[in-house]
Design a protein around this motif. Structure first.
Motif, PDB file in Angstrom:
ATOM      1  N   TRP A  10      57.952  26.403  81.811  1.00 29.60           N
ATOM      2  CA  TRP A  10      59.015  27.356  82.138  1.00 29.60           C
ATOM      3  C   TRP A  10      58.873  28.612  81.288  1.00 29.60           C
ATOM      4  CZ3 TRP A  10      64.935  25.847  81.532  1.00 29.60           C
ATOM      5  CH2 TRP A  10      65.721  26.747  82.264  1.00 29.60           C
ATOM      6  N   ILE A  12      60.783  31.190  79.797  1.00 26.12           N
ATOM      7  CA  ILE A  12      62.219  31.189  79.522  1.00 26.12           C
ATOM      8  C   ILE A  12      62.765  32.588  79.211  1.00 26.12           C
ATOM      9  CG2 ILE A  12      62.028  30.693  77.052  1.00 26.12           C
ATOM     10  CD1 ILE A  12      64.592  29.318  79.653  1.00 26.12           C
ATOM     11  N   VAL A  15      63.844  32.277  74.148  1.00 27.85           N
ATOM     12  CA  VAL A  15      64.352  30.914  73.969  1.00 27.85           C
ATOM     13  C   VAL A  15      65.715  30.897  73.284  1.00 27.85           C
ATOM     14  CG1 VAL A  15      63.147  30.520  71.771  1.00 27.85           C
ATOM     15  CG2 VAL A  15      63.722  28.578  73.237  1.00 27.85           C
ATOM     16  N   VAL A  22      68.254  26.013  78.637  1.00 30.18           N
ATOM     17  CA  VAL A  22      67.188  25.069  78.263  1.00 30.18           C
ATOM     18  C   VAL A  22      67.811  23.705  77.964  1.00 30.18           C
ATOM     19  CG1 VAL A  22      65.308  24.556  76.678  1.00 30.18           C
ATOM     20  CG2 VAL A  22      65.744  26.917  77.341  1.00 30.18           C
ATOM     21  N   LEU A  36      57.147  26.003  77.040  1.00 35.28           N
ATOM     22  CA  LEU A  36      57.881  27.247  77.230  1.00 35.28           C
ATOM     23  C   LEU A  36      56.970  28.439  76.988  1.00 35.28           C
ATOM     24  CD1 LEU A  36      61.146  26.343  75.267  1.00 35.28           C
ATOM     25  CD2 LEU A  36      60.859  26.337  77.761  1.00 35.28           C
ATOM     26  N   THR A  39      58.759  33.085  74.627  1.00 38.03           N
ATOM     27  CA  THR A  39      59.850  32.647  73.760  1.00 38.03           C
ATOM     28  C   THR A  39      60.436  33.794  72.940  1.00 38.03           C
ATOM     29  OG1 THR A  39      58.216  32.009  72.098  1.00 38.03           O
ATOM     30  CG2 THR A  39      59.028  30.280  73.574  1.00 38.03           C
TER      31      THR A  39
END
Length: 269
Positions: A10, A12, A15, A22, A36, A39
């Motif tokens: 993913w 994201i 993060v 998440v 991920l 981030t």
């Protein structure tokens, strides 16, 4: 006894900003491994405590302040962590780990390929040249020993390679992520290493398949002008253990979402 392993990937898009979704994803889907990308977080500020609290104590990070960044978090121990640099840029765009699966370690590569800017001409757009150089280095490396063992390559590769990986093949032929030079190079990386496109194993080539929808669309779901920028590839020794794949499209509609949806792959031995 059967061993079942789920791996999710993913982008994201920060993060720390999107930690609530998440956490929601982990609580609902409980992947064994979550990779991920983007981030946007230096290693020291990565929210490790939140993941440990959710039952993911094994964390491998390659981050930097404000840009890029990849992280692999896991319920299973991680070994042989490798952070490979590309194009002498110092960007945090790759991390690889070994994860225990059945009776042998499974190599998991987590990639965030450069987006490439807006103009698909390396002569006037250095970002596009960087993207092509980055992919050329991937092609030179990701074969031989890397694909002769059980391995998975996941991440935001920032290329939608096939006709039905975009909402309009004709409209996007000159748009970065679907230009012929990019799609041919990504296919060369995949085929040169013998990698298998896990997502297209389950979705026929004639069917649309997307993982990304722009923030610019007023109603992304209604417009449905998507692209498949996120990928899961498996090496030949792992092919028979690939059992399922799905894109969690619903996550694109969650509160304060990423513009990417997670992709989940299931392996069984």
């Amino acid at each position: 006894m059967t061993d079942r392993l789920t791996i999710a990937t993913w982008n994201i898009n920060s993060v720390r900003l999107r930690l609530p979704i998440v956490e929601k994803f982990i609580l609902e889907q409980a992947p064994d491994v979550l990779c991920l990308q983007e981030t946007k977080c230096p290693d020291a500020n990565f929210p490790e405590a939140a993941f440990r609290k959710l039952g993911y104590p094994h964390i491998a990070i390659n981050g930097q302040k404000g840009y890029h960044g990849v992280a692999t978090i896991s319920r299973r121990p991680l070994a042989n962590i490798e952070k490979r640099g590309f194009c002498d840029k110092g960007d945090a765009r790759h991390i690889a780990v070994d994860v225990a699966f059945s009776d042998s370690p499974l190599r998991v590569h987590n990639f965030y390929v450069p987006a490439g800017g807006d103009e698909p001409d390396a002569a006037i757009n250095p970002k596009f040249g960087h993207k092509l150089d980055f992919m050329a280095e991937m092609k030179a490396w990701l074969n031989g020993a890397e694909t002769e063992r059980p391995a998975v390559l996941v991440g935001d590769l920032n290329v939608a390679p096939y006709e039905h990986d975009v909402w309009s093949h004709k409209a996007l032929l000159k748009i970065v992520s679907h230009t012929p030079v990019e799609t041919e190079l990504l296919e060369a990386i995949r085929s040169h290493g013998g990698w298998i496109d896990a997502m297209r194993r389950f979705v026929p080539m004639e069917e649309k398949l997307y993982t990304w929808w722009s923030y610019r669309a007023r109603d992304w779901a209604a417009a449905d002008k998507g692209r498949r920028l996120d990928h899961v590839w498996v090496s030949p020794p792992l092919a028979d253990r690939l059992k399922a794949m799905r894109v969690l499209r619903a996550a694109r509609g969650w509160d304060k979402p990423s513009d990417h949806a997670p992709v989940i792959a299931v392996f069984e031995e």
